[in-house]
Design a protein around this motif. Structure first.
Motif, short mmCIF file in Angstrom:
data_model
loop_
_atom_site.label_atom_id
_atom_site.label_comp_id
_atom_site.label_asym_id
_atom_site.label_seq_id
_atom_site.Cartn_x
_atom_site.Cartn_y
_atom_site.Cartn_z
N ARG A 262 -0.18 60.63 57.47
CA ARG A 262 -0.88 60.08 58.63
C ARG A 262 -0.32 60.70 59.89
NH1 ARG A 262 -1.52 53.59 58.06
NH2 ARG A 262 -2.81 53.95 59.90
N THR A 263 -1.19 61.16 60.76
CA THR A 263 -0.80 61.76 62.02
C THR A 263 -0.28 60.69 62.98
OG1 THR A 263 -2.96 61.47 63.08
CG2 THR A 263 -2.66 63.45 61.72
N ILE A 267 -4.61 59.35 61.81
CA ILE A 267 -5.62 60.06 61.04
C ILE A 267 -4.99 60.50 59.72
CG2 ILE A 267 -7.13 62.08 60.96
CD1 ILE A 267 -7.20 62.01 64.01
N VAL A 269 -4.61 62.64 56.28
CA VAL A 269 -4.92 63.94 55.66
C VAL A 269 -4.36 63.91 54.25
CG1 VAL A 269 -4.86 65.14 57.88
CG2 VAL A 269 -2.78 65.03 56.50
N GLN A 348 -4.05 66.73 63.64
CA GLN A 348 -4.65 66.60 62.32
C GLN A 348 -4.63 67.93 61.57
OE1 GLN A 348 -8.68 65.11 62.35
NE2 GLN A 348 -8.96 65.39 60.14
N GLN A 352 -2.44 68.67 58.21
CA GLN A 352 -3.19 69.05 57.01
C GLN A 352 -2.64 70.35 56.43
OE1 GLN A 352 -6.31 67.64 55.26
NE2 GLN A 352 -5.04 68.91 53.93
#
Length: 384
Positions: A262-263, A267, A269, A348, A352
Motif C-alpha cells: 500500500r502506498t 493505493i 499494488v 503508485q 508497483q
C-alpha cells in the motif's frame, strides 16, 4: 566486553565511496551450516546429504549481500563475536563489498550458528538456530554512527527497546534537518537528506507493532500475518495500517502468492510470484525480496531529491505541484501524534515497479545456490 583489538580491525572493510550515502542494515549476522538433502530426514534416521556448505547468514547480513550485488552501497551494523568464525564472516562481507567498520567486536562469547536443512523434494528449509547470548546492539553503539552517511536505515524487528530508541534518534535527526531547511540554514550540507526508516516484522511477536509509529516502510512477513489470524495479504495490510505512522508504506510478501503493498496514500499494488523452473535454495528468499525493494525505492528517492533540487530554484515548480496534488495522506489518530512519513517519492507506479522487481529477484534467487550470480542477472535491471 569490547575487544582490545577492535581498533585494529575497523576501518579496513569499507569499500563505498566516502561521499556516497549508504543503506544501513541493522540486525544479526551468523554462520549458516547448510545441508542439502533429497528429502527432509525422518527422526532418528541416518542418511547422506547431497551437499554441505558454510555461508554467512542472518537477515540484515543477507539483505546487505543482495543490496551490494544490485549495486547499492550498504553497511551491516550488528555485534560480531571476536571468537571462532570471525575471519570467515569478515572475509565474506569484504568479498561482497559490505562495510562493517562500525560493528562492535565482543570477546568471550561464540558466534550465533544456524543449521539449515534444505529439502530438494519439497523445497522446504528447516532452521535450527543457536545464539550463545551474543549481546545485541545498544543505543550507545548507534550513537557512534554519523547519520549523514546514510540515506536509508533498515532494522530487523528485534531487540525492541534499543531499536525503538535508535528510531527515535533518527527521527530527531530528520527533524533537525527539516528545521534547518525551513530556517534557510546554511550549516547543513546540501547533500544531506532525511533518512528513510524501514523495519521487518518477521517473528510472530505482537510487541513488534510498537515500532510502526516510527517507520516509513514496513515489511510484514507471512508468519507475522498468520500469527494475527490473517490468511491473505489484503487483510494483513488493512489490519497493520491501524498501527502504522500516517503515510507509511506497507509491504507484505507471501511466498508463491507474490506480494502486495500500500502506498502512502492507501493505493494497493500487487505482483505475482516469479518462480524459477527448478527450486534450488529457498534460504534467504525473504531477505532477498526485502533487499530488492530497498534498492529500488532508495534509487527512486535519490532521483526524486535530485530532480526536486534542480526545480527548487524555479518558481511554480511542476514537480512541487505534482507532489502536492498526489499526496492525500490521512492522519492516523489511533497512534500518538507523530509526523507524517516523508515518502513523497513512493508513488503508485514506483511501488508497483519495486514489488514486481523484488518478486523477480527473489524468484531468481530461489533458483540459485546461495546468492551468487544475482548481480549478473539483475545488474542495472531497476534502471529500466
Amino acid at each position: 566486553m569490547i575487544s582490545s583489538f577492535y581498533e585494529k580491525i575497523v576501518g579496513t572493510s569499507s569499500t563505498a565511496e566516502s561521499n556516497q550515502q549508504k543503506i544501513l542494515c541493522i540486525g544479526l549476522t551468523c554462520l549458516d551450516i547448510v545441508q542439502t538433502c533429497k528429502q527432509y530426514p525422518a527422526e532418528d534416521s541416518d542418511q547422506r546429504s547431497v551437499e554441505c556448505r558454510w555461508q554467512r547468514g542472518g537477515n540484515a547480513s543477507n539483505t546487505c549481500t543482495v543490496l551490494s550485488q544490485l549495486g547499492s552501497p550498504c553497511e551491516f551494523f550488528g555485534t560480531l563475536s571476536a571468537e571462532e568464525h570471525l575471519s570467515f564472516l569478515q572475509n565474506d562481507m569484504r568479498s561482497y563489498n559490505i562495510d562493517f567498520s562500525h560493528c562492535p567486536m565482543i570477546e568471550g562469547i561464540g558466534c550465533p550458528i544456524s543449521t539449515v536443512m534444505l529439502s530438494l523434494s519439497s523445497g522446504s528449509r528447516t532452521i535450527l538456530h543457536h545464539n550463545p547470548n551474543l549481546p545485541e546492539l545498544t543505543l550507545k553503539n548507534f550513537e557512534q554512527l554519523h547519520l549523514e552517511d546514510y540515506s536509508w536505515i533498515h532494522f530487523e524487528g528485534r531487540n525492541l527497546n534499543e531499536v525503538l530508541s535508535m528510531m527515535q534518534c533518527v527521527e530527531n535527526y530528520n527533524n533537525m534537518l527539516n528545521y534547518s531547511e525551513d530556517s534557510n540554514s546554511k550549516e547543513i550540507a546540501s547533500s544531506q537528506v532525511p533518512i528513510t526508516v524501514s523495519v521487518e516484522l518477521e517473528t510472530p511477536k505482537q510487541e513488534l507493532l510498537d515500532l510502526l509509529p516510527y517507520v516509513d516502510v514496513a515489511f510484514i512477513s507471512k508468519d507475522f500475518a498468520q500469527s494475527r489470524g490473517h490468511d491473505n495479504m489484503s487483510e494483513t495490510l488493512k489490519d497493520i495500517s491501524g498501527d502504522a505512522k500516517s503515510g507509511a508504506t506497507l509491504i507484505c510478501a507471501w511466498a508463491d502468492r507474490g506480494a502486495m503493498a500500500r502506498t502512502p496514500d492507501n493505493i494497493t499494488v500487487q505482483s505475482p510470484a516469479f518462480p524459477p523452473q527448478k527450486v534450488v535454495d529457498t534460504l534467504g528468499a525473504g531477505d532477498t525480496f526485502n533487499a530488492a525493494v530497498l534498492h529500488y525505492l532508495n534509487k527512486a528517492k535519490l532521483e526524486f531529491i535530485r530532480k526536486k533540487k534542480l526545480e527548487s530554484c524555479k518558481t511554480n515548480s511542476a514537480l512541487q505541484k505534482d507532489v502536492k496534488i498526489k499526496r492525500n495522506i490521512k492522519m492516523n489518530y489511533n497512534i500518538e501524534s507523530l509526523e507524517c512519513s516523508h515518502t513523497e517519492f513512493i508513488t503508485q507506479n514506483v511501488l508497483q515497479a519495486a514489488v514486481t522487481f523484488a518478486c523477480q529477484v527473489a524468484g531468481a534467487k530461489v533458483g540459485l545456490r546461495g546468492y551468487n550470480k544475482l548481480d549478473k542477472i539483475f545488474k542495472d535491471a531497476s534502471k529500466s
